[in-house]
Design a protein around this motif. Structure first.
Motif, PDB file in Angstrom:
ATOM      1  N   LEU A 149       0.847  -1.192   0.000  1.00 23.87           N
ATOM      2  CA  LEU A 149       0.000   0.000   0.000  1.00 23.87           C
ATOM      3  C   LEU A 149       0.886   1.246   0.000  1.00 23.87           C
ATOM      4  O   LEU A 149       1.900   1.289   0.691  1.00 23.87           O
ATOM      5  CB  LEU A 149      -0.923  -0.007   1.212  1.00 23.87           C
ATOM      6  CG  LEU A 149      -1.870   1.181   1.430  1.00 23.87           C
ATOM      7  CD1 LEU A 149      -3.127   0.707   2.146  1.00 23.87           C
ATOM      8  CD2 LEU A 149      -1.227   2.304   2.245  1.00 23.87           C
ATOM      9  N   ARG A 150       0.473   2.251  -0.739  1.00 21.53           N
ATOM     10  CA  ARG A 150       1.206   3.511  -0.751  1.00 21.53           C
ATOM     11  C   ARG A 150       0.358   4.589  -0.075  1.00 21.53           C
ATOM     12  O   ARG A 150      -0.787   4.839  -0.454  1.00 21.53           O
ATOM     13  CB  ARG A 150       1.519   3.952  -2.189  1.00 21.53           C
ATOM     14  CG  ARG A 150       2.160   5.335  -2.284  1.00 21.53           C
ATOM     15  CD  ARG A 150       2.268   5.786  -3.725  1.00 21.53           C
ATOM     16  NE  ARG A 150       2.750   7.167  -3.829  1.00 21.53           N
ATOM     17  CZ  ARG A 150       1.998   8.248  -3.764  1.00 21.53           C
ATOM     18  NH1 ARG A 150       0.674   8.115  -3.584  1.00 21.53           N
ATOM     19  NH2 ARG A 150       2.514   9.454  -3.876  1.00 21.53           N
ATOM     20  N   ALA A 151       0.922   5.206   0.950  1.00 21.86           N
ATOM     21  CA  ALA A 151       0.284   6.347   1.600  1.00 21.86           C
ATOM     22  C   ALA A 151       1.354   7.404   1.845  1.00 21.86           C
ATOM     23  O   ALA A 151       2.524   7.085   2.046  1.00 21.86           O
ATOM     24  CB  ALA A 151      -0.358   5.928   2.918  1.00 21.86           C
ATOM     25  N   THR A 152       0.955   8.660   1.829  1.00 22.62           N
ATOM     26  CA  THR A 152       1.895   9.754   2.068  1.00 22.62           C
ATOM     27  C   THR A 152       1.418  10.583   3.248  1.00 22.62           C
ATOM     28  O   THR A 152       0.224  10.637   3.549  1.00 22.62           O
ATOM     29  CB  THR A 152       2.029  10.665   0.832  1.00 22.62           C
ATOM     30  OG1 THR A 152       0.762  11.280   0.562  1.00 22.62           O
ATOM     31  CG2 THR A 152       2.465   9.861  -0.390  1.00 22.62           C
ATOM     32  N   ALA A 153       2.356  11.228   3.894  1.00 24.55           N
ATOM     33  CA  ALA A 153       2.032  12.034   5.061  1.00 24.55           C
ATOM     34  C   ALA A 153       1.093  13.179   4.698  1.00 24.55           C
ATOM     35  O   ALA A 153       0.200  13.534   5.483  1.00 24.55           O
ATOM     36  CB  ALA A 153       3.317  12.574   5.692  1.00 24.55           C
ATOM     37  N   GLU A 154       1.262  13.768   3.532  1.00 25.86           N
ATOM     38  CA  GLU A 154       0.407  14.883   3.132  1.00 25.86           C
ATOM     39  C   GLU A 154      -1.046  14.451   2.962  1.00 25.86           C
ATOM     40  O   GLU A 154      -1.975  15.182   3.299  1.00 25.86           O
ATOM     41  CB  GLU A 154       0.931  15.511   1.840  1.00 25.86           C
ATOM     42  CG  GLU A 154       2.216  16.304   2.021  1.00 25.86           C
ATOM     43  CD  GLU A 154       2.587  17.056   0.758  1.00 25.86           C
ATOM     44  OE1 GLU A 154       1.869  16.873  -0.251  1.00 25.86           O
ATOM     45  OE2 GLU A 154       3.568  17.801   0.781  1.00 25.86           O
TER      46      GLU A 154
ATOM     47  N   SER B  19      -2.392  11.258   4.069  1.00 22.30           N
ATOM     48  CA  SER B  19      -2.928  10.381   5.102  1.00 22.30           C
ATOM     49  C   SER B  19      -2.383  10.639   6.496  1.00 22.30           C
ATOM     50  O   SER B  19      -2.837  10.021   7.455  1.00 22.30           O
ATOM     51  CB  SER B  19      -2.643   8.916   4.719  1.00 22.30           C
ATOM     52  OG  SER B  19      -3.104   8.627   3.418  1.00 22.30           O
ATOM     53  N   GLY B  20      -1.398  11.512   6.598  1.00 19.24           N
ATOM     54  CA  GLY B  20      -0.819  11.792   7.900  1.00 19.24           C
ATOM     55  C   GLY B  20       0.406  10.971   8.218  1.00 19.24           C
ATOM     56  O   GLY B  20       1.090  11.216   9.216  1.00 19.24           O
ATOM     57  N   GLU B  21       0.721   9.976   7.372  1.00 19.14           N
ATOM     58  CA  GLU B  21       1.882   9.120   7.629  1.00 19.14           C
ATOM     59  C   GLU B  21       2.325   8.472   6.327  1.00 19.14           C
ATOM     60  O   GLU B  21       1.498   8.037   5.516  1.00 19.14           O
ATOM     61  CB  GLU B  21       1.533   8.033   8.643  1.00 19.14           C
ATOM     62  CG  GLU B  21       2.690   7.112   9.003  1.00 19.14           C
ATOM     63  CD  GLU B  21       2.322   6.118  10.083  1.00 19.14           C
ATOM     64  OE1 GLU B  21       2.571   4.916   9.900  1.00 19.14           O
ATOM     65  OE2 GLU B  21       1.768   6.560  11.115  1.00 19.14           O
TER      66      GLU B  21
END
Length: 420
Positions: free
Chosen positions: A171-176, A178-180
């Motif tokens: 899974l790809r998530a970014t801090a901008e 998703s917060g992390e």
């Protein structure tokens, strides 16, 4: 020139010398041999898969190139290995493969110098694919891990369940968004850390039930879409790397359980994200631990799985095909005899990514949290607490204790309009 394989003891001696002295030159001096001889011994060790850096070369092949990508922390992030036919050796096609196209470079004396082979995988039967997968698993360097006897033999009436739900590897998530930040490498590091902690917090001895509750990987193939609904997924890596990482994590987790418990039972159920890739995890674990009497891998295909521990009846399901309030009825219908003979009934599922617990018709139905952060699609909706837990049951008295490892909640900072 073809290097003949050394005996394993001599090859391992060279590997240990290199690890101890840090360089080939220093290791060669310590062993009292020339640098060229030492290089040949390391090459032979690499070929036999004794260094732990590369899989063992197939018969008739030798290591051609080894490339490693080093991360900012100094650790190896990925390894790329190329093999070539041994110079002067008779060509043998690996079992189960079919030649599509071959380009061969032959030396002046007729020996093979280089060869490029394109394999035709489309001709493989499903049975051959399974057999090749098993052969591949046997060659991986972490197959050299050993199961050490558990240190505590008491608590034979205890069953500790480790529910592992919705890791969503790749899974790809970014801090901008998703917060992390979250990707395949971060997921591996996070699971390694938290899964080791939850095992150490759990009672020693007894039997462990490792319950993979689905969505172990984020995508099911390289289309990067959910298999049934076709939702587009944000991924950080290929399905090959995700499955490989998932197998490695699961094998290491099993060895940690073996050091803490007398026996380990493993059950993998499919999710809506890993509708097919769960098979690879299940068969890899079965093949890896085929000669370990303390490990049992259940390979049944059912989406709903039931087992019994004394007076406890346990059900597992991902949660994508049945509502939580329907799970008790499924247990009563499919396991009528065990239902009537047990006092304590527990049904565990995932899919929803947050904790829900309710008692339905005499069954404690519970949804497990995940340790993965939300992706961009779910950001702002499902930022529920993240954790891993273990549940310990006694054969006669039901649930005895729980352990938990919590992750710090995601906190985002509002933009100050006054400062704009």
């Amino acid at each position: 020139m073809t290097f003949q394989p050394l005996d394993e003891e001599t090859a391992l001696e060279a590997v240990q010398a290199l690890q101890e002295h840090g360089s080939k030159r220093a290791a060669a001096i310590a062993l009292g041999i020339s640098r060229s001889t030492f290089r040949n011994r390391i090459k032979s060790a690499e070929k036999q898969g004794l260094t732990g850096r590369v899989p063992k070369a197939p018969e008739g092949f030798e290591l051609k190139q080894l490339s490693e990508q080093i991360g900012k922390d100094g650790q190896v992030k990925s390894t790329s290995v190329k093999y070539t036919h041994e110079v002067g050796q008779e060509f043998k096609l690996p079992a189960g493969r079919f030649i599509g196209k071959v380009t061969t470079q032959v030396g002046a004396s007729g020996e093979i110098e280089k060869e490029w082979i394109r394999h035709d995988w489309d001709k493989l039967t499903p049975f051959q694919v399974v057999e090749l997968t098993k052969d591949f698993v046997k060659t991986l360097p972490w197959t050299r891990l050993k199961a050490f006897p558990a240190q505590h033999t008491e608590n034979e009436n205890l069953l500790t369940i480790y529910p592992l739900a919705d890791l969503h590897l790749s899974l790809r998530a970014t801090a901008e968004e998703s917060g992390e930040d979250y990707d395949l490498e971060r997921a591996q590091n996070l699971f390694n850390e938290k899964s080791a902690q939850i095992i150490q917090k759990s009672p020693k001895g007894g039997t462990a039930l490792v319950a993979y509750l689905g969505d172990w990987t984020h995508q099911d193939d390289d289309k990067n879409m959910t298999p049934r609904s076709g939702h587009i997924l944000e991924v950080s890596s290929s399905i090959f790397r995700a499955v490989r990482a998932g197998v490695q994590l699961a094998i290491l987790h099993t060895y940690r359980c073996l050091a803490h418990h007398e026996k380990v039972i493993i059950k993998v159920v499919r999710g809506n994200h890993d509708l097919h890739s769960w098979i690879g995890l299940c068969l890899a674990l079965q093949e890896h631990f085929r000669n370990e009497p303390r490990v049992t891998v259940d390979t049944s295909e059912a989406d709903y799985w039931f087992c019994r521990w004394g007076m406890n009846l346990i059900g597992l399901h991902h949660g994508h095909r049945m509502k939580p309030e329907e799970m008790a009825g499924s247990m009563a219908t499919e396991c009528a005899k065990d239902w009537g003979e047990t006092y304590y009934r527990l049904f565990l599922h995932g899919h929803l990514h947050h904790h829900i617990a309710k008692d339905v018709l005499g069954v404690h139905v519970e949804c497990m949290r995940t340790i993965a952060p939300p992706d961009a699609h779910h950001s702002g909706k499902y930022n529920s607490p993240r954790s891993l837990i273990s549940i310990t049951l006694d054969k006669e008295e039901g649930e005895q204790s729980r352990a938990s490892v919590n992750l710090k909640p995601i906190r985002r900072k509002a933009v100050s309009l006054e400062a704009a």
